[in-house]
Design a protein around this motif. Structure first.
Motif, mmCIF file in Angstrom:
data_model
loop_
_atom_site.group_PDB
_atom_site.id
_atom_site.type_symbol
_atom_site.label_atom_id
_atom_site.label_comp_id
_atom_site.label_asym_id
_atom_site.label_seq_id
_atom_site.Cartn_x
_atom_site.Cartn_y
_atom_site.Cartn_z
ATOM 1 N N VAL A 85 0.857 -1.172 0.000
ATOM 2 C CA VAL A 85 0.000 0.000 0.000
ATOM 3 C C VAL A 85 0.898 1.227 0.000
ATOM 4 O O VAL A 85 1.707 1.414 0.900
ATOM 5 N N GLU A 86 0.782 2.028 -1.034
ATOM 6 C CA GLU A 86 1.564 3.258 -1.115
ATOM 7 C C GLU A 86 0.688 4.428 -0.712
ATOM 8 O O GLU A 86 -0.434 4.571 -1.202
ATOM 9 N N ILE A 87 1.211 5.232 0.186
ATOM 10 C CA ILE A 87 0.476 6.391 0.668
ATOM 11 C C ILE A 87 1.212 7.633 0.192
ATOM 12 O O ILE A 87 2.348 7.881 0.593
ATOM 13 N N PRO A 88 0.575 8.425 -0.668
ATOM 14 C CA PRO A 88 1.243 9.637 -1.145
ATOM 15 C C PRO A 88 1.393 10.644 -0.003
ATOM 16 O O PRO A 88 0.513 10.796 0.836
ATOM 17 N N VAL A 89 2.542 11.280 0.023
ATOM 18 C CA VAL A 89 2.850 12.245 1.078
ATOM 19 C C VAL A 89 3.224 13.571 0.441
ATOM 20 O O VAL A 89 3.992 13.613 -0.515
ATOM 21 N N VAL A 90 2.699 14.638 0.992
ATOM 22 C CA VAL A 90 3.029 15.989 0.538
ATOM 23 C C VAL A 90 3.722 16.695 1.690
ATOM 24 O O VAL A 90 3.203 16.725 2.807
ATOM 25 N N TYR A 91 4.908 17.216 1.430
ATOM 26 C CA TYR A 91 5.687 17.846 2.489
ATOM 27 C C TYR A 91 5.538 19.362 2.513
ATOM 28 O O TYR A 91 6.388 20.061 3.007
ATOM 29 N N ASN A 92 4.434 19.873 2.011
ATOM 30 C CA ASN A 92 4.201 21.309 2.105
ATOM 31 C C ASN A 92 2.813 21.585 2.662
ATOM 32 O O ASN A 92 2.220 22.612 2.395
ATOM 33 N N GLY A 93 2.317 20.630 3.434
ATOM 34 C CA GLY A 93 0.981 20.778 4.008
ATOM 35 C C GLY A 93 0.949 21.797 5.130
ATOM 36 O O GLY A 93 1.980 22.305 5.588
ATOM 37 N N GLU A 94 -0.249 22.081 5.580
ATOM 38 C CA GLU A 94 -0.464 23.079 6.619
ATOM 39 C C GLU A 94 0.258 22.754 7.919
ATOM 40 O O GLU A 94 0.613 23.655 8.676
ATOM 41 N N ASP A 95 0.468 21.452 8.197
ATOM 42 C CA ASP A 95 1.051 21.065 9.477
ATOM 43 C C ASP A 95 2.567 20.895 9.462
ATOM 44 O O ASP A 95 3.162 20.555 10.471
ATOM 45 N N LEU A 96 3.219 21.136 8.341
ATOM 46 C CA LEU A 96 4.666 20.928 8.250
ATOM 47 C C LEU A 96 5.416 21.730 9.304
ATOM 48 O O LEU A 96 6.283 21.201 10.001
ATOM 49 N N HIS A 97 5.085 22.983 9.453
ATOM 50 C CA HIS A 97 5.804 23.833 10.415
ATOM 51 C C HIS A 97 5.505 23.420 11.855
ATOM 52 O O HIS A 97 6.377 23.487 12.720
ATOM 53 N N GLU A 98 4.302 22.945 12.104
ATOM 54 C CA GLU A 98 3.952 22.461 13.448
ATOM 55 C C GLU A 98 4.727 21.178 13.768
ATOM 56 O O GLU A 98 5.240 21.006 14.873
ATOM 57 N N VAL A 99 4.822 20.279 12.799
ATOM 58 C CA VAL A 99 5.600 19.046 12.989
ATOM 59 C C VAL A 99 7.060 19.398 13.258
ATOM 60 O O VAL A 99 7.689 18.851 14.166
ATOM 61 N N ALA A 100 7.591 20.322 12.493
ATOM 62 C CA ALA A 100 8.976 20.747 12.679
ATOM 63 C C ALA A 100 9.168 21.343 14.072
ATOM 64 O O ALA A 100 10.126 21.009 14.788
ATOM 65 N N ARG A 101 8.271 22.225 14.468
ATOM 66 C CA ARG A 101 8.388 22.877 15.778
ATOM 67 C C ARG A 101 8.348 21.851 16.907
ATOM 68 O O ARG A 101 9.177 21.879 17.812
ATOM 69 N N ARG A 102 7.415 20.922 16.850
ATOM 70 C CA ARG A 102 7.277 19.916 17.913
ATOM 71 C C ARG A 102 8.493 19.009 18.025
ATOM 72 O O ARG A 102 8.742 18.419 19.072
ATOM 73 N N ASN A 103 9.225 18.864 16.931
ATOM 74 C CA ASN A 103 10.407 17.996 16.934
ATOM 75 C C ASN A 103 11.713 18.759 16.998
ATOM 76 O O ASN A 103 12.792 18.162 16.888
ATOM 77 N N GLY A 104 11.616 20.078 17.148
ATOM 78 C CA GLY A 104 12.826 20.893 17.253
ATOM 79 C C GLY A 104 13.650 20.904 15.979
ATOM 80 O O GLY A 104 14.876 20.925 16.025
ATOM 81 N N LEU A 105 12.982 20.866 14.833
ATOM 82 C CA LEU A 105 13.664 20.811 13.544
ATOM 83 C C LEU A 105 13.194 21.954 12.652
ATOM 84 O O LEU A 105 12.118 22.509 12.854
ATOM 85 N N ALA A 106 13.998 22.252 11.647
ATOM 86 C CA ALA A 106 13.558 23.156 10.589
ATOM 87 C C ALA A 106 12.668 22.345 9.645
ATOM 88 O O ALA A 106 12.783 21.114 9.558
ATOM 89 N N ALA A 107 11.781 23.015 8.924
ATOM 90 C CA ALA A 107 10.879 22.330 7.995
ATOM 91 C C ALA A 107 11.661 21.511 6.971
ATOM 92 O O ALA A 107 11.278 20.376 6.654
ATOM 93 N N ASP A 108 12.756 22.054 6.462
ATOM 94 C CA ASP A 108 13.579 21.313 5.497
ATOM 95 C C ASP A 108 14.143 20.026 6.103
ATOM 96 O O ASP A 108 14.268 19.017 5.417
#
Length: 115
Positions: A85-108
């Motif tokens: 099962v392949e799940i397409p992923v988009v790395y420019n979604g609305e939550d990218l910056h929130e995911v980055a912030r929660r993990n102490g990372l830059a979006a890139d």
């Protein structure tokens, strides 16, 4: 590969498909579960699959006989018989910056780690 079947109480058997947590052990457990689902032995009430084992629960006083053990023991252990099962992923979604912030990372950095 270690393969054993042992009584697990008065109405159950535990099928151990190996002693290590390898892909081959899990493939064997999947093969056993698939066989039980497609061709359930007489008297099986339920079965539960673990990573390296399958627990068979039988109706009271029915245990399927030695033929079940031999059938399960002879199953081929082939990895990769599942459905991909392949799940397409988009790395420019609305939550990218929130995911980055929660993990102490830059979006890139989130994108690089997930690729």
């Amino acid at each position: 590969m270690d393969f054993s079947v042992e009584r697990y109480g008065p109405e159950a058997w535990l099928v151990r498909c190996g002693t290590d947590l390898s892909e081959a052990t899990m493939a064997r457990a999947l093969a056993v579960a698939r066989e039980l689902e497609e061709h359930p032995p007489e008297g099986v009430r339920e079965f539960t699959m673990g990573f390296a084992s399958v627990l068979l629960e039988f109706e009271e006083e029915k245990h399927g006989g030695d033929g079940v053990v031999e059938r399960l023991r002879s199953l081929p252990c082939v990895a990769g018989h599942g459905r991909l099962v392949e799940i397409p992923v988009v790395y420019n979604g609305e939550d990218l910056h929130e995911v980055a912030r929660r993990n102490g990372l830059a979006a890139d950095e989130v994108i690089v780690r997930q690729s």
